[in-house]
Design a protein around this motif. Structure first.
Motif, PDB file in Angstrom:
ATOM      1  N   LEU A  91       1.423  -0.889   0.122  1.00 29.35           N
ATOM      2  CA  LEU A  91      -0.463   0.367  -0.249  1.00 29.35           C
ATOM      3  C   LEU A  91       0.558   1.613   0.418  1.00 29.35           C
ATOM      4  N   LEU A 106       1.581  -6.175  -2.545  1.00 32.72           N
ATOM      5  CA  LEU A 106      -0.118  -6.187  -2.189  1.00 32.72           C
ATOM      6  C   LEU A 106      -0.123  -7.693  -3.162  1.00 32.72           C
ATOM      7  N   TRP A 134      -9.090  -8.289  -0.594  1.00 31.64           N
ATOM      8  CA  TRP A 134      -9.020  -6.581  -0.323  1.00 31.64           C
ATOM      9  C   TRP A 134      -7.558  -6.334  -1.392  1.00 31.64           C
ATOM     10  N   GLU A 137      -7.545  -7.050  -4.875  1.00 31.28           N
ATOM     11  CA  GLU A 137      -7.876  -5.900  -6.033  1.00 31.28           C
ATOM     12  C   GLU A 137      -7.433  -4.495  -5.766  1.00 31.28           C
ATOM     13  N   LEU A 138      -6.693  -4.378  -5.066  1.00 31.89           N
ATOM     14  CA  LEU A 138      -6.502  -3.116  -5.047  1.00 31.89           C
ATOM     15  C   LEU A 138      -4.757  -3.372  -5.766  1.00 31.89           C
ATOM     16  N   ARG A 141      -6.062  -3.005  -9.824  1.00 34.82           N
ATOM     17  CA  ARG A 141      -6.199  -1.128  -9.807  1.00 34.82           C
ATOM     18  C   ARG A 141      -5.112  -0.343  -9.626  1.00 34.82           C
ATOM     19  N   VAL A 142      -3.557  -0.915  -9.187  1.00 32.58           N
ATOM     20  CA  VAL A 142      -2.508  -0.162  -9.118  1.00 32.58           C
ATOM     21  C   VAL A 142      -1.780  -0.367 -10.596  1.00 32.58           C
ATOM     22  N   GLU A 146      -4.130   3.123 -11.269  1.00 31.52           N
ATOM     23  CA  GLU A 146      -5.464   4.377 -10.932  1.00 31.52           C
ATOM     24  C   GLU A 146      -4.070   4.938 -10.132  1.00 31.52           C
ATOM     25  N   ILE A 148      -3.346   5.643  -6.145  1.00 34.25           N
ATOM     26  CA  ILE A 148      -4.149   5.282  -4.641  1.00 34.25           C
ATOM     27  C   ILE A 148      -3.900   6.679  -3.451  1.00 34.25           C
ATOM     28  N   GLU A 153      -7.500   4.234   0.810  1.00 32.69           N
ATOM     29  CA  GLU A 153      -8.018   2.406   1.135  1.00 32.69           C
ATOM     30  C   GLU A 153      -8.139   1.931   2.345  1.00 32.69           C
ATOM     31  N   PRO A 155      -6.845  -1.184   4.815  1.00 33.05           N
ATOM     32  CA  PRO A 155      -8.104  -2.208   5.172  1.00 33.05           C
ATOM     33  C   PRO A 155      -8.279  -2.151   5.873  1.00 33.05           C
TER      34      PRO A 155
END
Length: 167
Positions: A91, A106, A134, A137-138, A141-142, A146, A148, A153, A155
């Motif tokens: 993250l 991640l 989580w 999925e993140l 997206r990364v 996207e 962040i 974000e 969790p």
């Protein structure tokens, strides 16, 4: 003297201030107070402190809390804490704009946590399966580019009653 910052034991330690994502700032700039190293906490205290830091948008600092737990706790619990630390670092990298490193960490953390529901004391109440979902999925997206925001974000480490797990 070699000019590097050193702690009382002579180990190299950067005294530069850092921001909430652990990035070094110029000397003299105000920064975020660092997490003390080597703190021994109960599993519940570890999860509570890490959640506080994640919610504040400080996953780099949460990773240090998890690192203390894996180094000071029982060896059987180390994979859980190490996996959680990897999620926090993932993250961190994602929020810093490092898509490749963020997604990789991640996924590495998710893989490390997969199956940890059977860890000591039921993973200390950590919603392992929710965190795995989580993180994966993140990571996607990364990789799609996207931006962040670490606090947005963050969790949920423990599933709230009636919830589906991490936000």
């Amino acid at each position: 003297m070699d000019g590097r910052d050193r702690d009382a034991e002579g180990r190299a330690r950067s005294a530069r201030p850092r921001d909430g994502l652990g990035r070094p700032l110029p000397y003299g700039e105000p920064g975020v107070e660092r997490q003390p190293e080597g703190v021994v906490r109960t599993p519940a205290e570890t999860v509570e402190e890490a959640q506080r830091l994640l919610d504040a948008g400080m996953p780099f600092h949460a990773h240090e809390v998890f690192e203390d737990a894996w180094k000071s706790g029982p060896p059987a619990a180390a994979p859980l804490w190490r996996g959680l630390a990897q999620l926090a670092v993932g993250l961190t990298h994602a929020a810093r704009g490092n898509a490749v490193g963020g997604a990789r960490l991640l996924r590495r953390g998710a893989d490390a946590l997969a199956g940890q529901d059977a860890a000591p004391e039921g993973a200390y109440g950590v919603d392992v399966s929710g965190l795995v979902r989580w993180a994966r999925e993140l990571a996607g997206r990364v990789e799609r580019g996207e931006g962040i925001d670490a606090a947005a974000e963050a969790p949920r480490l423990r599933a709230a009653r009636g919830s589906r797990g991490p936000a």
